[in-house]
Design a protein around this motif. Structure first.
Motif, PDB file in Angstrom:
ATOM      1  N   ALA A  60      -0.848   1.567  -7.703  1.00  0.00           N
ATOM      2  CA  ALA A  60       0.379   0.794  -6.767  1.00  0.00           C
ATOM      3  C   ALA A  60       1.567   1.366  -7.187  1.00  0.00           C
ATOM      4  CB  ALA A  60       0.087  -0.658  -7.369  1.00  0.00           C
ATOM      5  N   GLU A  61       1.888   1.687  -8.333  1.00  0.00           N
ATOM      6  CA  GLU A  61       3.123   2.378  -8.768  1.00  0.00           C
ATOM      7  C   GLU A  61       3.450   3.632  -7.744  1.00  0.00           C
ATOM      8  OE1 GLU A  61       4.363   3.292 -12.892  1.00  0.00           O
ATOM      9  OE2 GLU A  61       2.916   1.513 -13.579  1.00  0.00           O
ATOM     10  N   GLU A  62       2.268   4.523  -7.867  1.00  0.00           N
ATOM     11  CA  GLU A  62       2.786   5.637  -6.830  1.00  0.00           C
ATOM     12  C   GLU A  62       2.939   5.052  -5.377  1.00  0.00           C
ATOM     13  OE1 GLU A  62      -0.855   8.075  -6.947  1.00  0.00           O
ATOM     14  OE2 GLU A  62      -0.887   8.119  -9.193  1.00  0.00           O
ATOM     15  N   LEU A  63       2.351   4.355  -4.971  1.00  0.00           N
ATOM     16  CA  LEU A  63       2.507   3.938  -3.574  1.00  0.00           C
ATOM     17  C   LEU A  63       3.876   3.266  -3.460  1.00  0.00           C
ATOM     18  CD1 LEU A  63      -0.936   2.130  -2.369  1.00  0.00           C
ATOM     19  CD2 LEU A  63       0.272   4.344  -1.415  1.00  0.00           C
ATOM     20  N   VAL A  64       4.368   2.230  -4.348  1.00  0.00           N
ATOM     21  CA  VAL A  64       5.747   1.666  -4.086  1.00  0.00           C
ATOM     22  C   VAL A  64       6.689   2.710  -4.185  1.00  0.00           C
ATOM     23  CG1 VAL A  64       7.346   0.134  -5.464  1.00  0.00           C
ATOM     24  CG2 VAL A  64       4.918  -0.508  -5.055  1.00  0.00           C
ATOM     25  N   LYS A  65       6.599   3.968  -5.119  1.00  0.00           N
ATOM     26  CA  LYS A  65       7.425   5.090  -4.822  1.00  0.00           C
ATOM     27  C   LYS A  65       7.516   5.752  -3.671  1.00  0.00           C
ATOM     28  CE  LYS A  65       7.196   5.705 -10.031  1.00  0.00           C
ATOM     29  NZ  LYS A  65       6.880   6.462 -11.114  1.00  0.00           N
TER      30      LYS A  65
END
Length: 166
Positions: A149-154
């Motif tokens: 999720a962190e990767e996608l938000v970035k």
């Protein structure tokens, strides 16, 4: 497991996230809402443990569940899409899997988990095969879901910036 980084990223970008959980039973939602200030970025948490709940709350077609089973890529993607639509969030996370110790088969062993995301112009799903007991499998699912999720938000932040600068 610390969800603080994800909550900070979501808040910074003014994104809302929704969850649709099966095998984690609300664990991801709990970890997100344990973070102070998460109400600024957490929209909805659907715990859809049964097939009926997946259909009634998320709009997962019964035929899809019959053809592929609840623990499958198509169903995880449909759960994420349903959570996105019904919540109005910017990003939806769905998990479906077999945490055990019962419920596995040769085709779908204990530890098989699908994590899916949906957003306004895309979706993705990954298949995982975790090892361990029920709690370990759920914790590994939580960890991978939060990291991804962190990767996608970035990535979505970058896309948002490109649209703004265009």
């Amino acid at each position: 497991m610390d969800a603080g980084n994800l909550v900070a990223l979501l808040r910074e970008n003014k994104f809302f996230i929704a969850t649709a959980e099966s095998c984690t039973g609300g664990l991801i939602s709990k970890m997100l809402t344990d973070v102070s200030g998460s109400s600024a970025c957490f929209a909805y948490g659907f715990v859809t443990y049964s097939n009926e709940a997946k259909t009634r709350l998320l709009g997962v077609p019964e035929g899809l569940l019959e053809r592929h089973g609840a623990v499958s890529e198509p169903v995880a993607l449909a759960m994420a899409q349903g959570a996105l639509v019904f919540s109005g969030a910017d990003l939806a996370l769905a998990v479906s899997g077999i945490a055990g110790p019962e419920g596995g088969s040769e085709e779908k062993p204990v530890g098989l988990v699908f994590i899916a995301f949906a957003w306004d112009d895309g979706n993705q799903c990954r298949r995982y095969q975790f090892r361990g007991n029920r709690e370990e499998i759920r914790r590994q699912t939580l960890k991978e879901a939060l990291l991804w999720a962190e990767e996608l938000v970035k990535e979505l932040e970058l896309k948002k910036g490109e649209k703004t600068n265009a």
